[in-house]
Design an enzyme around this catalytic site. Sequence first.
Site, mmCIF file in Angstrom:
data_model
loop_
_atom_site.group_PDB
_atom_site.id
_atom_site.type_symbol
_atom_site.label_atom_id
_atom_site.label_comp_id
_atom_site.label_asym_id
_atom_site.label_seq_id
_atom_site.Cartn_x
_atom_site.Cartn_y
_atom_site.Cartn_z
ATOM 1 N N GLY A 12 0.623 -1.370 0.306
ATOM 2 C CA GLY A 12 -0.091 -0.351 0.174
ATOM 3 C C GLY A 12 0.822 1.061 -0.115
ATOM 4 O O GLY A 12 -0.133 1.848 0.425
ATOM 5 N N VAL A 59 -2.413 -7.864 -3.069
ATOM 6 C CA VAL A 59 -1.989 -8.304 -2.217
ATOM 7 C C VAL A 59 -2.471 -9.145 -0.903
ATOM 8 O O VAL A 59 -2.257 -9.770 -0.540
ATOM 9 C CB VAL A 59 -0.492 -7.685 -0.880
ATOM 10 C CG1 VAL A 59 0.341 -6.917 -1.670
ATOM 11 C CG2 VAL A 59 -1.904 -6.688 -0.295
ATOM 12 N N ASN A 85 0.030 -2.621 5.222
ATOM 13 C CA ASN A 85 0.469 -1.588 5.469
ATOM 14 C C ASN A 85 -1.120 -1.303 5.099
ATOM 15 O O ASN A 85 -1.971 -0.222 4.876
ATOM 16 C CB ASN A 85 1.298 -0.140 5.160
ATOM 17 C CG ASN A 85 0.110 1.317 4.501
ATOM 18 O OD1 ASN A 85 0.080 1.771 5.992
ATOM 19 N ND2 ASN A 85 0.297 1.387 3.662
ATOM 20 N N TYR A 154 -14.045 -3.300 8.098
ATOM 21 C CA TYR A 154 -13.017 -2.188 8.628
ATOM 22 C C TYR A 154 -12.548 -2.892 9.953
ATOM 23 O O TYR A 154 -12.032 -3.028 10.504
ATOM 24 C CB TYR A 154 -12.913 -0.741 8.818
ATOM 25 C CG TYR A 154 -12.061 0.381 8.970
ATOM 26 C CD1 TYR A 154 -11.267 0.702 10.110
ATOM 27 C CD2 TYR A 154 -10.314 0.262 7.723
ATOM 28 C CE1 TYR A 154 -10.475 1.486 9.998
ATOM 29 C CE2 TYR A 154 -9.511 0.183 8.473
ATOM 30 C CZ TYR A 154 -9.446 1.276 9.256
ATOM 31 O OH TYR A 154 -8.004 2.167 8.777
ATOM 32 N N VAL A 155 -13.456 -2.953 10.859
ATOM 33 C CA VAL A 155 -13.407 -2.850 12.683
ATOM 34 C C VAL A 155 -12.732 -3.641 12.701
ATOM 35 O O VAL A 155 -12.157 -4.561 13.557
ATOM 36 C CB VAL A 155 -15.029 -1.778 13.237
ATOM 37 C CG1 VAL A 155 -14.382 -2.519 14.571
ATOM 38 C CG2 VAL A 155 -14.879 -0.372 13.209
HETATM 39 N N1 NDP Z 1 -5.488 7.208 7.390
HETATM 40 C C1 NDP Z 1 -6.016 6.703 9.088
HETATM 41 O O1 NDP Z 1 -6.350 7.884 9.496
HETATM 42 C C2 NDP Z 1 -6.017 5.631 9.067
HETATM 43 C C3 NDP Z 1 -4.792 4.191 8.264
HETATM 44 N N2 NDP Z 1 -5.137 3.238 9.218
HETATM 45 C C4 NDP Z 1 -5.097 1.755 8.665
HETATM 46 O O2 NDP Z 1 -3.010 2.566 7.736
HETATM 47 C C5 NDP Z 1 -2.751 1.650 6.003
HETATM 48 C C6 NDP Z 1 -3.159 2.452 5.189
HETATM 49 O O3 NDP Z 1 -4.330 4.013 5.358
HETATM 50 P P1 NDP Z 1 -4.302 4.625 4.243
HETATM 51 O O4 NDP Z 1 -2.677 5.409 4.491
HETATM 52 O O5 NDP Z 1 -4.425 6.169 5.229
HETATM 53 O O6 NDP Z 1 -4.531 4.606 3.020
HETATM 54 P P2 NDP Z 1 -4.532 5.054 1.591
HETATM 55 O O7 NDP Z 1 -5.660 4.924 0.678
HETATM 56 O O8 NDP Z 1 -4.305 6.739 1.782
HETATM 57 O O9 NDP Z 1 -3.658 3.925 1.119
HETATM 58 C C7 NDP Z 1 -3.729 2.559 1.054
HETATM 59 C C8 NDP Z 1 -3.132 2.229 -0.213
HETATM 60 O O10 NDP Z 1 -2.782 0.544 -0.793
HETATM 61 C C9 NDP Z 1 -3.616 1.348 -1.516
HETATM 62 N N3 NDP Z 1 -4.213 -0.640 -2.025
HETATM 63 C C10 NDP Z 1 -5.397 -1.345 -1.458
HETATM 64 N N4 NDP Z 1 -5.777 -2.549 -1.030
HETATM 65 C C11 NDP Z 1 -4.698 -3.074 -1.993
HETATM 66 C C12 NDP Z 1 -3.927 -4.211 -2.224
HETATM 67 N N5 NDP Z 1 -4.822 -5.172 -2.385
HETATM 68 N N6 NDP Z 1 -3.187 -4.792 -2.615
HETATM 69 C C13 NDP Z 1 -2.682 -3.602 -2.675
HETATM 70 N N7 NDP Z 1 -2.544 -2.580 -2.567
HETATM 71 C C14 NDP Z 1 -4.145 -2.298 -1.755
HETATM 72 C C15 NDP Z 1 -4.678 1.418 -1.540
HETATM 73 O O11 NDP Z 1 -4.947 1.624 -3.270
HETATM 74 P P3 NDP Z 1 -6.620 1.548 -3.181
HETATM 75 O O12 NDP Z 1 -6.448 3.676 -3.190
HETATM 76 O O13 NDP Z 1 -6.742 1.962 -4.445
HETATM 77 O O14 NDP Z 1 -7.128 0.832 -2.704
HETATM 78 C C16 NDP Z 1 -3.950 3.125 -2.054
HETATM 79 O O15 NDP Z 1 -2.825 2.980 -2.799
HETATM 80 C C17 NDP Z 1 -4.182 1.047 6.194
HETATM 81 O O16 NDP Z 1 -4.102 -0.090 6.431
HETATM 82 C C18 NDP Z 1 -5.116 1.543 7.023
HETATM 83 O O17 NDP Z 1 -5.817 0.826 7.593
HETATM 84 C C19 NDP Z 1 -5.291 2.901 10.534
HETATM 85 C C20 NDP Z 1 -5.601 3.922 10.611
HETATM 86 C C21 NDP Z 1 -5.831 4.966 10.861
HETATM 87 C C1 LIG Z 2 -11.487 4.121 8.001
HETATM 88 C C2 LIG Z 2 -11.079 5.585 9.117
HETATM 89 O O1 LIG Z 2 -11.920 6.194 10.005
HETATM 90 C C3 LIG Z 2 -10.064 5.655 9.087
HETATM 91 O O2 LIG Z 2 -8.961 4.653 9.409
HETATM 92 C C4 LIG Z 2 -9.188 4.319 11.005
HETATM 93 O O3 LIG Z 2 -8.148 3.557 11.300
HETATM 94 C C5 LIG Z 2 -9.193 5.439 11.861
HETATM 95 O O4 LIG Z 2 -10.436 5.117 12.604
HETATM 96 C C6 LIG Z 2 -9.245 6.662 10.777
HETATM 97 O O5 LIG Z 2 -10.670 7.615 10.851
#
Ligand code: NDP
Ligand SMILES: C[C@H](O)[C@@H]1OC(=O)[C@H](O)[C@@H]1O
Length: 258
Positions: A12, A59, A85, A154-155
């Site tokens: 990711g 992935v 990630n 998600y949760v």
């Molecule tokens: N942002 C937040 O507030 C929080 C995020 N997280 C976790 O952090 C991680 C990253 O989140 P964040 O950076 O915000 O998300 P983003 O959506 O900004 O980045 C995630 C990336 O992963 C890609 N992706 C999705 N599915 C797949 C797959 N099957 N294989 C490879 N790549 C994939 C997405 O592509 P596409 O956009 O096409 O889906 C995107 O480019 C996640 O696991 C999220 O749950 C946890 C807590 C808070």
């Molecule tokens: C998708 C959620 O709302 C986002 O990702 C998390 O895990 C945090 O709670 C953000 O709010």
Amino acid sequence: MKLTQKTAIVTGASQGIGLACAERLVREGARVMLVDVRPEGAAAAEALGDAARFFQADVSIKAEVDAMVAATLAAFGHIDILVNNAGVTHAADFLDLAEDDFDRVLRINLKSMFLCSQACAREMVKRQDTQQRGCIINMSSVNAELTIPNQIPYVVSKGGVNQLTRVTAISLAQHGIRVNAIGPGTILTELAKKAVLGSPEARHTILSRTPLGRCGEPEEIAAIAAFLASDDASYMTGQTLYADGGRMALNYTVPVKE
Ligand SMILES: NC(=O)C1=CN([C@@H]2O[C@H](COP(=O)(O)OP(=O)(O)OC[C@H]3O[C@@H](n4cnc5c(N)ncnc54)[C@H](OP(=O)(O)O)[C@@H]3O)[C@@H](O)[C@H]2O)C=CC1
Ligand SMILES: C[C@H](O)[C@@H]1OC(=O)[C@H](O)[C@@H]1O
């Protein structure tokens, strides 16, 4: 630089937290394979120079995970660090949630971490240095413990990530592989902007539960990943580190400074 000579896979990594993790690991001296379904990661890898490569993969599909590992071994020779990630969310009320949507989120957010961890650990155990054969970092969330009513899969997936982290840590400790998780609060990325920051009211709600009074930056999560990947965390495994502005410590709302 604490990760010189280390190699890493970050999933990711085309944007958000994953891209920040890849950039920080490169700054710490590692060579990094950026992996994402989105092709934008190729430009990000190029901007990072010779220490970075990009591999486009979903992935949640084993064959693509196996190809990701093969490409990393071909590029870097071995794998020291895996940052699981990649993640998505899906908003729906419980009574309206479709089975396919539930399955997709669990497949991407949880099953992919099992697939990537197993494939990388199978390579890590071949390393001669039995003391520090590698480490795995899973991206969990405060939502492993705090619920959001309309983000059921998600949760659920994040609760599973914490348990996957613990059980994988116990299973791989004998091989000298550490496994930890990071539980971010709300971080300013596309995922959060779409899911919970879509309106002033929604943002107010989030900030009313965040003692530090702000959302986090992807780089603040990447700093924790760099710590967990380094020998500074050599005695840590099976843990989830929350980086959430105080949200998990809070059981009431705080005044919001607009
Ligand atoms: N942002 C937040 O507030 C929080 C995020 N997280 C976790 O952090 C991680 C990253 O989140 P964040 O950076 O915000 O998300 P983003 O959506 O900004 O980045 C995630 C990336 O992963 C890609 N992706 C999705 N599915 C797949 C797959 N099957 N294989 C490879 N790549 C994939 C997405 O592509 P596409 O956009 O096409 O889906 C995107 O480019 C996640 O696991 C999220 O749950 C946890 C807590 C808070
Ligand atoms: C998708 C959620 O709302 C986002 O990702 C998390 O895990 C945090 O709670 C953000 O709010």
